[in-house]
Structure formats: structure tokens, C-alpha cells
Design a protein around this motif. Structure first.
Motif, PDB file in Angstrom:
ATOM      1  N   UNK A 388       0.859  -1.189   0.000  1.00 25.65           N
ATOM      2  CA  UNK A 388       0.000   0.000   0.000  1.00 25.65           C
ATOM      3  C   UNK A 388       0.890   1.232   0.000  1.00 25.65           C
ATOM      4  N   UNK A 389       0.314   2.380  -0.310  1.00 16.12           N
ATOM      5  CA  UNK A 389       1.122   3.583  -0.481  1.00 16.12           C
ATOM      6  C   UNK A 389       1.623   4.166   0.832  1.00 16.12           C
ATOM      7  N   UNK A 390       1.026   3.754   1.951  1.00 12.27           N
ATOM      8  CA  UNK A 390       1.452   4.309   3.228  1.00 12.27           C
ATOM      9  C   UNK A 390       0.979   5.734   3.430  1.00 12.27           C
ATOM     10  N   UNK A 391       0.053   6.168   2.593  1.00 11.99           N
ATOM     11  CA  UNK A 391      -0.517   7.514   2.701  1.00 11.99           C
ATOM     12  C   UNK A 391      -1.947   7.346   3.210  1.00 11.99           C
ATOM     13  N   UNK A 392      -2.125   7.554   4.512  1.00  7.53           N
ATOM     14  CA  UNK A 392      -3.430   7.347   5.130  1.00  7.53           C
ATOM     15  C   UNK A 392      -4.254   8.628   5.111  1.00  7.53           C
ATOM     16  N   UNK A 393      -5.564   8.448   5.114  1.00  3.34           N
ATOM     17  CA  UNK A 393      -6.472   9.591   5.259  1.00  3.34           C
ATOM     18  C   UNK A 393      -7.643   9.167   6.132  1.00  3.34           C
ATOM     19  N   UNK A 394      -8.114  10.080   6.956  1.00  7.94           N
ATOM     20  CA  UNK A 394      -9.226   9.795   7.865  1.00  7.94           C
ATOM     21  C   UNK A 394     -10.507   9.616   7.057  1.00  7.94           C
ATOM     22  N   UNK A 395     -11.202   8.504   7.309  1.00  2.00           N
ATOM     23  CA  UNK A 395     -12.451   8.224   6.618  1.00  2.00           C
ATOM     24  C   UNK A 395     -13.667   8.676   7.427  1.00  2.00           C
ATOM     25  N   UNK A 396     -13.616   8.415   8.739  1.00  2.00           N
ATOM     26  CA  UNK A 396     -14.771   8.752   9.568  1.00  2.00           C
ATOM     27  C   UNK A 396     -14.333   8.886  11.027  1.00  2.00           C
ATOM     28  N   UNK A 397     -15.068   9.706  11.769  1.00  2.00           N
ATOM     29  CA  UNK A 397     -14.833   9.877  13.207  1.00  2.00           C
ATOM     30  C   UNK A 397     -16.118   9.467  13.920  1.00  2.00           C
ATOM     31  N   UNK A 398     -16.062   8.376  14.674  1.00  2.00           N
ATOM     32  CA  UNK A 398     -17.235   7.847  15.379  1.00  2.00           C
ATOM     33  C   UNK A 398     -17.037   7.983  16.888  1.00  2.00           C
ATOM     34  N   UNK A 399     -17.430   9.138  17.435  1.00  3.84           N
ATOM     35  CA  UNK A 399     -17.328   9.380  18.874  1.00  3.84           C
ATOM     36  C   UNK A 399     -18.725   9.372  19.488  1.00  3.84           C
ATOM     37  N   UNK A 400     -18.773   8.948  20.733  1.00  4.50           N
ATOM     38  CA  UNK A 400     -20.050   8.958  21.445  1.00  4.50           C
ATOM     39  C   UNK A 400     -20.510  10.402  21.653  1.00  4.50           C
ATOM     40  N   UNK A 401     -21.822  10.658  21.602  1.00  2.00           N
ATOM     41  CA  UNK A 401     -22.336  12.035  21.671  1.00  2.00           C
ATOM     42  C   UNK A 401     -22.046  12.766  22.974  1.00  2.00           C
ATOM     43  N   UNK A 402     -21.811  12.008  24.047  1.00  2.67           N
ATOM     44  CA  UNK A 402     -21.566  12.690  25.327  1.00  2.67           C
ATOM     45  C   UNK A 402     -20.188  13.336  25.402  1.00  2.67           C
ATOM     46  N   UNK A 403     -19.316  13.051  24.444  1.00  8.33           N
ATOM     47  CA  UNK A 403     -17.979  13.654  24.424  1.00  8.33           C
ATOM     48  C   UNK A 403     -17.931  14.791  23.405  1.00  8.33           C
TER      49      UNK A 403
END
Length: 680
Positions: A388-403
Motif C-alpha cells: 500500500x502507499x502508506x498515505x493514510x487519510x481519515x475516513x470517519x470519526x465515530x465518537x459517542x455524543x456525550x464527548x
């Protein structure tokens, strides 16, 4: 800008024949030729050489001088043979005829006799020079003048071709890599000034005009520039660089005037290290090469004593024994016996293999690794940065709503700033600038798990789900159900959520696996990344086996399991993080030759442009090199064996002996040179 190359190659230390170094002509013609063939011509200001970088007038002049002794000897020999056989006369007899043949012998015979005496003086009696000397002098002693001259003439021509072939093989490697200019243009108080590249200090700003080669490694100060990286990667496709990116010595600026800040000394540049690697490659001999050299040292004296036996022993068994007849057979036997075809063509074959690999952006640290790679049955590879290219990108952020999502991301970004992992880079690109006002302490990196720190006096965990397990943080998701790389986050002992990150598969990764399978080579992927991601990538590429969630020691154990099946294994990775696995493998292949100095130092083979498709290509070059080497070994043994038997039985003359020695040597040399011409 003058670009005289600094690295020189010796042609006298390779091709050890009969325990001796092959004679390399040292007259002015040879020096001139080797200077021209070594790519030591002057380049223009843009750093380009004329055609192939060789000074052709030097080569042509050197060729004439190299062959002049043989040409003179040939003219005298042919005129003597004509007077003996075709031109009616009565004066070409007695001492005049003998003197004529002696004069014809001297240009080609004297250097050999001289080298034989030098070798004897060093205690090395059984050299090729000694064999050829006693054989030709013996021919003169029994009145076989034409054959005596002819043997030495053909031998001398063969030696010149050997010298040219070895020189060419080495100079081809040098011409591929030694691309650094001696001088660079630097800015001093805003004004351009030309200085020696080796005197440029770190921090100096270089002005690089279109068409010029960069002399040192540096950082691009201009907004953008395009470079030809062929000297480093074997690829002439332009590579665009942006401000702040690394640019390396040997790259050619293609369009606009660019400014580069020097980041490494001249001798520490990537290209310098590559040059040193390739120059030292010939010192690491393949097992075949080492065996042949040892064999020659034992074989040659045995043949000498057999020749003595052929000459003298028949006296006791043959009724009509004739000393001159059996001496002639012994001399033929000696001429045939010289193992030059083996000890010259074999190293030359490996030179060709190393040169062909270098031309394709693959660097071998020794001919022994060419042999090892030719026998590879299983390639084990890392995932990130290899397939793989080793170039990562954020796809999604799944945090609980209380934070507070933004606040947690700021803390994660600040903690990840302590890591150089590609995942940390992806998070930084997603979140933005690091908030340095955050109170952070007790930062700890837990190998194979992630990062831990106190932020605002409270514990923050950022890593994989094994990290949360380790600190007994409960979570309500199934990590195996998430395909992408997952970064779990916990704060104050509570599960916050996770961030998914994806990496792109390299364009030629699938082709790589297909080619490995065509070569009957199995492929296994070992990765510290989560198993679902590793399996997904493996399925996309057709990899035979894949294992994820591995710590460094787990990779070692997996590799041991593969080796336990009596398989020859190559490991492909970055050469640094996977050092234990690289050390355990039969051949360590490093991806990212342009990224890490440590990679070049630790790996056995370096792929300079990060393309996994170079893995099967390297194996193909190794196999082809080995095939050519064994073709030469078989040819030499079969032909010499046949003619040795015929010579001992009196059925072969000195002319057949010449073919068995010089002829086979030349054929083997031409076969070895073929590797350099092949397109892989």
C-alpha cells in the motif's frame, strides 16, 4: 558545470584466474580506453553527457593502442606463414625464419612471460601466465613456431576482450549511478556563486537551473518543481515536488529555476550511499563464484603434473616413444587446461546482473544475493508502504455524543504529534495545527498498541483495541466488523469511540502478486495492522496467506514457521522497523530506498522507487544471471573436457587447444555481456 566523476573502478581485481589476478594492459592505450569507457568524460553545464557519457575519441584511440601488439604480431605471423606455404622463395630458412617468428612472438608473448616471472617471484607458480609461457616456449623448442606464436596471439586478443568486458560491465554500473556534479551554484548574499559541491555546508542554498543535476540532498524552497529521478529510481517519468519536500542528489531539474536548501553533506547524500553500495557489491561473491576460484587453484597444479606425466610416462609403456611427439601432446594439454573461461566469465556474469538491476532501480549488495534471490520460493511482505502507499487519510470519526468531538480530536492530535507513524500524519492532516496549550505529560508509546498520556491530568489512550484491553477499558463495538484501520480512543477510563483510516493499495501491487505466482513463488503478508484490513488487502491482491494484529515478535515467529518448511524466504519491508524479520530471512528487500538511510544500510536488496513490481523483476534478473553463469560453466567444462581427452590421445592440435581456451573464454564473455543488454 564540469561533472568529472570522482569514483573510479579498478579492472585488475576481478576475474582471478588460476589464483592470479587477470592481466590488465597498463600501457597508455589501456589507460586511455578505461578512462573513456569509465564514463569519465566532461559533461555540459546542464549535467548531460554526450550520448552515453563516454568520450568516444578516447575509446577509439585506446582500442587501437590496446590491440596494436596483437595487430603487429598478426601481420608478422601471417607474412611468415605466407612465406612458408604460399610464396615461392629460398631465403626464408634457418636462423632468419626462427628470428622472424621470435619477433612475431615478442609483442604478445613478452608481457605474459614477464607476468609469469613476477608470479613465480611471489611464490605463485601455477598461474595462467606460467601455463601459456611454458606451452608456447615448448612449441618453439620442438620447432612448432607458427603454433607457438598463434597460441600467444589468440591468448593476448582474448585478454584484451576480457579487459574490455570487465571494464564495460563496471563502467555501465558507474554511468548509471554516478550522476553528481562536482560544482554547484549557491546563493551568497543573494548573488550566485559556483563552488565545489563537496565544500557546500548544510543550510547552504543552491540555485538549480533547468536541465541541471542536483549535487547534494536538500529541501525544496521553491513553491514547486519537476525532476527527472532516473539516476535514483531507473524511472524517467517526471516527479513533481512541492515546497518543503526532499530532493536528492542526481535528480535533474526539468522546468523552472529552483532553490534548494542543503540538508546533508556531499558524502552523506543518498546517491553517495548508493554508489558505495554498488561499488562494494562485487566484493560479496556468490557461492558459485567462490567455488570456481577455489577449484581453479587446485585444478591448475593437478593439470600441470598431468601434463608432465603425459610427456614422460609413455616412455615406459610405448615401444616407439618419441619425446617431441609426447611433449607436443603435453603442451596442447596445458593450453587447454587454463580455466580462464570460468574465472573471468562468471564474475562478469554477476557484474552484468548487478548492472541490469541497477538500471531498473534495484540495488544488490552483492552477487551472493543475486544467487539467493534466484532460489526464492516464498516472499513475505509487510503491508503499509510495501503493498500500500502508506498515505493514510481519515475516513470517519465515530465518537459517542456525550464527548466533545472537537476537544477530543485536539487532544488526540496533540498526542499523535509525538509519533512519526503514517496514521499520526493522517490525523494531523484531518485535524490541523497542534494545540500546544494543552497540558500533556507522561507520554508513553506502547509497542504494537499505541500511545498513552495524561492530558489535563486525565488519562488519554489512543491506539488499537488491544490497548484498551490492556488498560481494561470496556467498549461496545466489534473491532472485527470494521474493515478500515481503526484508532480507538479512551479518556478518563471511558471509551470515547474510534477513528477509521484507510490506505490506498499501490497501482502495481496486484500485478506484483500475479508475477510472483508465475514464477512459482508464494506470497504471504504480515502486518501489525488489524486483521480485517490485512485480509481485505490480501483478497484484493490475491496473496496466498495474510496475518494481521502482529507484534514484531509475532512476525518473527510466523517467518520461522515458513522457514521450517525448508523454504527459501525473502522479506520485503522498510528494513528498519522490521529489522528482526529482515535478519531472519534469506534475503532482505527494502522498499523506500529514497526514504531512509538506514534502509540502504540494513537491507540486502534496495528497491529505490517503492514499486512492489520490482520484487518479481529482481527475482527474474537473479534467475537469468544464474542461468547465464551455469551456461558458461557447462560450456567450459564440456568443451575443455572433450579437447583435453583428444589432446592427451594426440587427436587434437594446438589450434583446437586455442579454441578450447581462448575461444570458449570469448564465447562465455559474450554470453555474460548479454545480461547487460537484456530487457526485463
Amino acid at each position: 558545470m564540469s561533472t568529472k566523476h570522482k569514483h573510479t573502478y579498478s579492472t585488475a581485481d576481478d576475474g582471478d584466474c588460476c589464483g592470479q589476478t587477470t592481466r590488465v594492459y597498463t600501457d597508455a592505450g589501456a589507460k586511455s580506453l578505461l578512462k573513456g569507457a569509465g564514463g569519465n568524460g566532461k559533461h555540459d553545464h546542464a549535467g548531460h553527457s554526450d550520448d552515453d557519457g563516454h568520450d568516444h575519441s578516447n575509446v577509439e584511440g585506446g582500442m587501437v593502442k590496446l590491440f596494436s601488439p596483437a595487430i603487429l604480431s598478426f601481420i608478422l605471423l601471417m607474412s611468415a606463414i605466407a612465406l612458408d606455404n604460399w610464396i615461392a622463395q629460398d631465403w626464408f630458412t634457418g636462423w632468419l625464419r626462427t628470428l622472424w617468428y621470435i619477433v612475431a612472438y615478442i609483442p604478445v608473448g613478452f608481457p605474459v612471460i614477464k607476468d609469469a616471472l613476477v608470479s613465480v617471484g611471489k611464490g605463485e607458480v601455477f598461474s595462467e601466465f606460467f601455463l601459456m609461457g611454458i606451452a608456447t616456449i615448448g612449441a618453439f623448442a620442438i620447432g612448432e613456431y607458427p603454433e607457438g606464436v598463434a597460441v600467444m596471439l589468440f591468448y593476448a586478443v582474448g585478454e584484451v576482450f576480457q579487459t574490455l568486458a570487465v571494464s564495460r560491465a563496471k563502467s555501465n554500473i558507474k554511468a548509471l549511478l554516478d550522476q553528481r556534479p562536482d560544482e554547484v551554484t549557491v546563493l551568497v548574499d543573494g548573488q550566485p556563486r559556483i563552488i565545489k559541491a563537496e565544500t557546500a555546508q548544510i543550510g547552504t542554498v543552491i540555485q538549480l537551473k533547468p536541465g541541471e543535476k542536483l549535487g547534494l540532498d536538500g529541501e525544496l524552497l521553491s513553491e514547486k518543481a519537476s525532476f527527472n529521478t532516473a539516476a535514483l529510481t531507473g524511472e524517467s517519468k517526471p516527479d513533481s515536488k512541492a515546497k518543503g519536500e526532499a530532493v536528492l542528489a542526481g535528480m535533474i531539474n526539468l522546468n523552472t529555476v529552483s532553490l534548494v536548501r542543503v540538508t546533508a553533506a556531499y558524502t552523506d547524500s543518498k546517491l553517495s550511499k548508493i554508489l558505495e553500495l554498488v561499488q562494494n557489491a562485487t566484493t560479496q561473491k556468490a557461492p558459485t563464484e567462490l567455488f570456481i576460484r577455489k577449484f581453479a587453484k587446485v585444478y591448475t597444479p593437478i593439470v600441470v603434473f598431468l601434463a608432465i606425466g603425459i610427456c614422460l610416462l609413455p616412455y615406459f609403456f610405448v615401444q616407439d616413444y618419441s619425446f617431441s611427439e609426447w611433449l607436443y601432446r603435453a603442451l596442447v594439454f596445458l593450453v587447454i587446461s587454463c580455466p580462464c573461461a570460468l574465472v573471468i566469465s562468471i564474475p562478469l556474469g554477476y557484474f552484468g546482473g548487478i548492472g541490469a538491476a541497477s538500471r531498473n532501480g534495484i540495488l544488490f549488495k552483492g552477487s551472493n544475493f543475486l544467487d539467493a534471490l534466484a532460489n526464492i520460493q516464498h516472499v513475505v511482505m509487510d503491508k503499509t508502504g510495501t503493498m500500500t502507499e502508506g498515505v493514510f487519510s481519515v475516513q470517519d470519526v465515530n465518537f459517542k455524543p456525550e464527548f466533545d468531538k472537537e476537544e477530543i480530536l485536539k487532544m488526540v492530535n496533540a498526542l499523535e504529534s509525538n509519533s512519526t507513524h503514517p496514521v499520526a500524519t493522517a490525523i494531523h492532516q484531518h485535524v490541523g495545527a497542534v494545540d500546544n496549550t494543552l497540558e500533556m505529560g507522561n507520554v508513553e508509546e506502547i509497542a504494537g498498541h499505541g500511545l498513552r498520556a495524561l492530558v489535563k491530568g486525565k488519562e488519554l489512550l489512543v491506539g488499537n483495541f488491544k490497548l484498551l484491553d490492556r488498560f481494561q477499558v470496556k467498549y461496545d463495538v466489534d473491532p472485527a466488523s470494521i474493515v478500515y484501520t481503526t484508532i480507538a480512543v479512551a479518556y478518563e477510563g471511558k471509551f470515547v469511540g474510534y477513528i477509521t483510516i484507510a490506505d490506498r493499495i499501490k497501482a502495481d501491487a496486484k500485478y506484483t502478486i500475479e508475477q510472483l505466482h508465475k514464477l512459482q513463488v508464494k506470497a504471504t503478508m504480515l502486518s501489525g495492522d488489524k486483521s480485517t484490513v490485512v485480509r481485505y488487502v490480501a483478497e484484493q491482491l490475491g496473496i496466498d496467506q495474510a496475518y494481521g494484529d502482529l507484534l514484531p515478535e509475532d512476525k518473527v515467529n510466523r517467518l520461522k514457521e515458513i522457514k521450517a518448511r525448508n523454504m527459501t524466504v525473502a522479506f520485503v519491508g522498510d528494513g528498519v522497523n522490521d529489522a528482526p524479520v529482515v535478519a531472519l530471512s534469506d534475503v532482505g528487500i527494502a522498499m523506500g530506498g529514497l526514504g531512509s538511510d538506514a534502509t540502504i544500510e540494513t537491507a540486502d536488496v534496495v528497491i529505490q522507487d517503492d514499486k512492489p513490481s520490482k520484487i518479481p523483476l529482481a527475482i527474474q534478473i537473479g534467475k537469468q544471471t544464474k542461468r547465464v553463469v551455469w551456461q558458461n560453466i557447462t560450456l567450459a567444462f564440456v568443451v575443455k573436457g572433450i579437447v583435453l581427452i583428444l589432446g592427451a590421445g594426440g587427436l587434437a592440435t594446438m589450434w583446437e587447444a586455442v579454441f578450447a581456451d581462448v575461444g570458449v573464454s570469448l564465447i562465455a564473455i559474450l554470453n555474460a555481456i548479454r545480461i547487460q543488454k537484456m530487457k526485463f
